[in-house]
Enzyme design. Sequence first.
Site, PDB file in Angstrom:
ATOM      1  N   GLY A   1      44.793  85.818  60.113  1.00 48.82           N
ATOM      2  CA  GLY A   1      45.515  85.396  61.313  1.00 48.82           C
ATOM      3  C   GLY A   1      44.567  84.769  62.315  1.00 48.82           C
ATOM      4  CB  CYS A   2      44.952  84.294  65.950  1.00 47.52           C
ATOM      5  SG  CYS A   2      44.005  83.765  67.379  1.00 47.52           S
ATOM      6  CG  PHE A   3      39.363  81.882  64.645  1.00 45.81           C
ATOM      7  CD1 PHE A   3      39.834  81.663  65.926  1.00 45.81           C
ATOM      8  CD2 PHE A   3      38.737  80.820  63.973  1.00 45.81           C
ATOM      9  CE1 PHE A   3      39.687  80.421  66.545  1.00 45.81           C
ATOM     10  CE2 PHE A   3      38.585  79.572  64.580  1.00 45.81           C
ATOM     11  CZ  PHE A   3      39.077  79.381  65.869  1.00 45.81           C
TER      12      PHE A   3
ATOM     13  NE  ARG B   1      45.489  91.648  65.965  1.00 48.62           N
ATOM     14  CZ  ARG B   1      45.373  92.088  64.716  1.00 48.62           C
ATOM     15  NH1 ARG B   1      44.933  91.279  63.765  1.00 48.62           N
ATOM     16  NH2 ARG B   1      45.700  93.331  64.426  1.00 48.62           N
TER      17      ARG B   1
END
Length: 220
Positions: free
Chosen positions: A15-17, A19
């Site tokens: 997912g979003c890097f 995070r």
Amino acid sequence: PPPDYPLKIAVFALGCFWRSEAVFGCLNGVVRTTVGYCGGSKLNPVYRSLGDHAESVQVEYDPKVISYTQLLEVFWASHDSRQVFGQGPDVGNQYRSVIFTNGTEERRLAGVSKEREQLKSRSSVVVTQIQQLGTFYPAEPEHQKFELKQSPFLRQLMGNLPEVDLENSSLAAKLNGYAAELCPPGIQKQIDAKINDILRKGIENPELWMAQANRQGFKR
Ligand code: MHO
């Protein structure tokens, strides 16, 4: 002093890097984290044009403190591996779930852990890819330690370090996870206590505090 044996590198996409970096940066034994693009064929990807790459995190770790198997456990526990295209509001191929393996042993461990995860999730299919690690392209500076940078207070605590030092700092990796409230509860509390201590005494010398914190085990 740095250890006399080599650190190891692991790369994951979940997912979003922003995070992903926070999740791994918290862990004891993780020495350095970098966000970037991996798993695709486009040369020199950038955030607004990353082609077929996945948002990824490169984790440098001390294998005597944390094992690849433990990193895999954190990987599975930190996202939904059954989502084909992304996590929550983040939709798209760039948010896919991938374990990038370097060598046959990592490939084996990744495979075993995926099978275990598949058994746990019963009827729904674990879509995580296990892929040979290729080139990891570090992302632009504004994406590194993104969560930490949202907190002027924590940045100040880091002595407003220049970008390069921030990217290389173990403490920054840890505080980046803390800022996102993604550290394991024990570590989150430990940092809370440390910060309360500083607030009581006043931050007269953040750099000194940083040096102390590094010595007291925040480092690795
Ligand atoms: N939903 C996030 C995605 C960022 S991540 C680096 C946003 O605020 O844009 O892809």
